[in-house]
Write a protein that holds these residues in place. Structure first.
Motif, PDB file in Angstrom:
ATOM      1  N   ALA A 124       0.833  -1.209   0.000  1.00  0.00           N
ATOM      2  CA  ALA A 124       0.000   0.000   0.000  1.00  0.00           C
ATOM      3  C   ALA A 124       0.867   1.259   0.000  1.00  0.00           C
ATOM      4  O   ALA A 124       0.637   2.208   0.755  1.00  0.00           O
ATOM      5  CB  ALA A 124      -0.975  -0.003   1.172  1.00  0.00           C
ATOM      6  N   PHE A 125       1.871   1.254  -0.857  1.00  0.00           N
ATOM      7  CA  PHE A 125       2.786   2.388  -0.982  1.00  0.00           C
ATOM      8  C   PHE A 125       1.997   3.608  -1.449  1.00  0.00           C
ATOM      9  O   PHE A 125       1.331   3.561  -2.484  1.00  0.00           O
ATOM     10  CB  PHE A 125       3.900   2.045  -1.971  1.00  0.00           C
ATOM     11  CG  PHE A 125       4.922   3.120  -2.171  1.00  0.00           C
ATOM     12  CD1 PHE A 125       5.725   3.534  -1.117  1.00  0.00           C
ATOM     13  CD2 PHE A 125       5.089   3.708  -3.410  1.00  0.00           C
ATOM     14  CE1 PHE A 125       6.681   4.521  -1.301  1.00  0.00           C
ATOM     15  CE2 PHE A 125       6.039   4.696  -3.603  1.00  0.00           C
ATOM     16  CZ  PHE A 125       6.835   5.106  -2.546  1.00  0.00           C
ATOM     17  N   PRO A 126       2.036   4.707  -0.707  1.00  0.00           N
ATOM     18  CA  PRO A 126       1.161   5.846  -1.008  1.00  0.00           C
ATOM     19  C   PRO A 126       1.418   6.517  -2.362  1.00  0.00           C
ATOM     20  O   PRO A 126       0.490   7.087  -2.939  1.00  0.00           O
ATOM     21  CB  PRO A 126       1.427   6.821   0.144  1.00  0.00           C
ATOM     22  CG  PRO A 126       2.598   6.312   0.881  1.00  0.00           C
ATOM     23  CD  PRO A 126       2.823   4.899   0.500  1.00  0.00           C
ATOM     24  N   ALA A 127       2.622   6.452  -2.871  1.00  0.00           N
ATOM     25  CA  ALA A 127       2.926   7.117  -4.149  1.00  0.00           C
ATOM     26  C   ALA A 127       2.899   6.133  -5.324  1.00  0.00           C
ATOM     27  O   ALA A 127       3.499   6.386  -6.365  1.00  0.00           O
ATOM     28  CB  ALA A 127       4.285   7.812  -4.068  1.00  0.00           C
ATOM     29  N   PHE A 128       2.162   5.029  -5.150  1.00  0.00           N
ATOM     30  CA  PHE A 128       2.131   3.989  -6.179  1.00  0.00           C
ATOM     31  C   PHE A 128       1.766   4.526  -7.565  1.00  0.00           C
ATOM     32  O   PHE A 128       2.451   4.259  -8.549  1.00  0.00           O
ATOM     33  CB  PHE A 128       1.160   2.870  -5.781  1.00  0.00           C
ATOM     34  CG  PHE A 128       0.859   1.917  -6.900  1.00  0.00           C
ATOM     35  CD1 PHE A 128       1.798   0.991  -7.317  1.00  0.00           C
ATOM     36  CD2 PHE A 128      -0.363   1.966  -7.557  1.00  0.00           C
ATOM     37  CE1 PHE A 128       1.530   0.123  -8.360  1.00  0.00           C
ATOM     38  CE2 PHE A 128      -0.644   1.096  -8.601  1.00  0.00           C
ATOM     39  CZ  PHE A 128       0.307   0.171  -8.996  1.00  0.00           C
ATOM     40  N   HIS A 129       0.682   5.272  -7.661  1.00  0.00           N
ATOM     41  CA  HIS A 129       0.196   5.707  -8.977  1.00  0.00           C
ATOM     42  C   HIS A 129       1.184   6.653  -9.665  1.00  0.00           C
ATOM     43  O   HIS A 129       1.433   6.527 -10.865  1.00  0.00           O
ATOM     44  CB  HIS A 129      -1.196   6.324  -8.866  1.00  0.00           C
ATOM     45  CG  HIS A 129      -2.228   5.317  -8.465  1.00  0.00           C
ATOM     46  ND1 HIS A 129      -2.645   4.309  -9.303  1.00  0.00           N
ATOM     47  CD2 HIS A 129      -2.896   5.136  -7.296  1.00  0.00           C
ATOM     48  CE1 HIS A 129      -3.537   3.550  -8.679  1.00  0.00           C
ATOM     49  NE2 HIS A 129      -3.705   4.023  -7.461  1.00  0.00           N
ATOM     50  N   ALA A 130       1.760   7.568  -8.911  1.00  0.00           N
ATOM     51  CA  ALA A 130       2.755   8.488  -9.486  1.00  0.00           C
ATOM     52  C   ALA A 130       3.989   7.721  -9.934  1.00  0.00           C
ATOM     53  O   ALA A 130       4.553   7.988 -11.006  1.00  0.00           O
ATOM     54  CB  ALA A 130       3.125   9.561  -8.471  1.00  0.00           C
ATOM     55  N   HIS A 131       4.396   6.751  -9.138  1.00  0.00           N
ATOM     56  CA  HIS A 131       5.572   5.942  -9.471  1.00  0.00           C
ATOM     57  C   HIS A 131       5.303   5.127 -10.735  1.00  0.00           C
ATOM     58  O   HIS A 131       6.153   5.050 -11.627  1.00  0.00           O
ATOM     59  CB  HIS A 131       5.905   5.025  -8.290  1.00  0.00           C
ATOM     60  CG  HIS A 131       7.275   4.448  -8.336  1.00  0.00           C
ATOM     61  ND1 HIS A 131       8.227   4.719  -7.392  1.00  0.00           N
ATOM     62  CD2 HIS A 131       7.863   3.607  -9.219  1.00  0.00           C
ATOM     63  CE1 HIS A 131       9.333   4.064  -7.681  1.00  0.00           C
ATOM     64  NE2 HIS A 131       9.131   3.373  -8.793  1.00  0.00           N
TER      65      HIS A 131
END
Length: 137
Positions: free
Chosen positions: A69-76
């Motif tokens: 559940a990495f918070p910056a998943f979508h940007a990454h």
């Protein structure tokens, strides 16, 4: 022209660090193939292999980010997509122009700077997140 793995690029997540080191190795194999005998076919095979390995690595990294559940998943993930798009543009140039020193230099500059910048900032954030939440993940 080879790029050297440096320990300061390690993000502290073993499986990702191993894959990053392999990316450096695959990229250097591509450069070696180009420099050694000018064998276009061998060089192209190494480029396609490098591309496939990068895509496989991105999928593994994205899977890990989702699991955690990495918070910056979508940007990454968007940054991975931009890399793939740039590689696709390089492939198109390769098809049209053929293999040349100028194109290999462009590829080298792009891939080297992307790898180092992406690993040292974007991927390091994954490592920081994993290590900070190690007891809770």
């Amino acid at each position: 022209m080879a790029i050297e793995w440096q320990d300061n690029l390690s993000i502290g997540v073993l499986e990702i660090d191993i894959q990053h080191k392999l990316l450096f190795d695959k990229f250097n194999s591509f450069l070696d193939a180009y420099q050694s005998d000018g064998n276009t076919e061998g060089t192209l095979r190494m480029f396609w292999f490098l591309e496939a390995y990068a895509v496989t690595h991105f999928k593994e990294e994205e899977k890990l980010m989702q699991q955690l559940a990495f918070p910056a998943f979508h940007a990454h993930r968007q940054k991975h997509g931009a890399f793939i798009e740039n590689v696709n543009q390089l492939k198109e140039r390769l098809k049209v122009e053929g293999l040349s020193q100028a194109l290999v230099t462009t590829m080298t500059n792009f891939i080297t700077s992307w790898l180092v910048q992406h690993i040292s900032t974007e991927d390091r954030a994954i490592g920081t997140f994993v290590n900070k939440n190690a007891g809770r993940v």
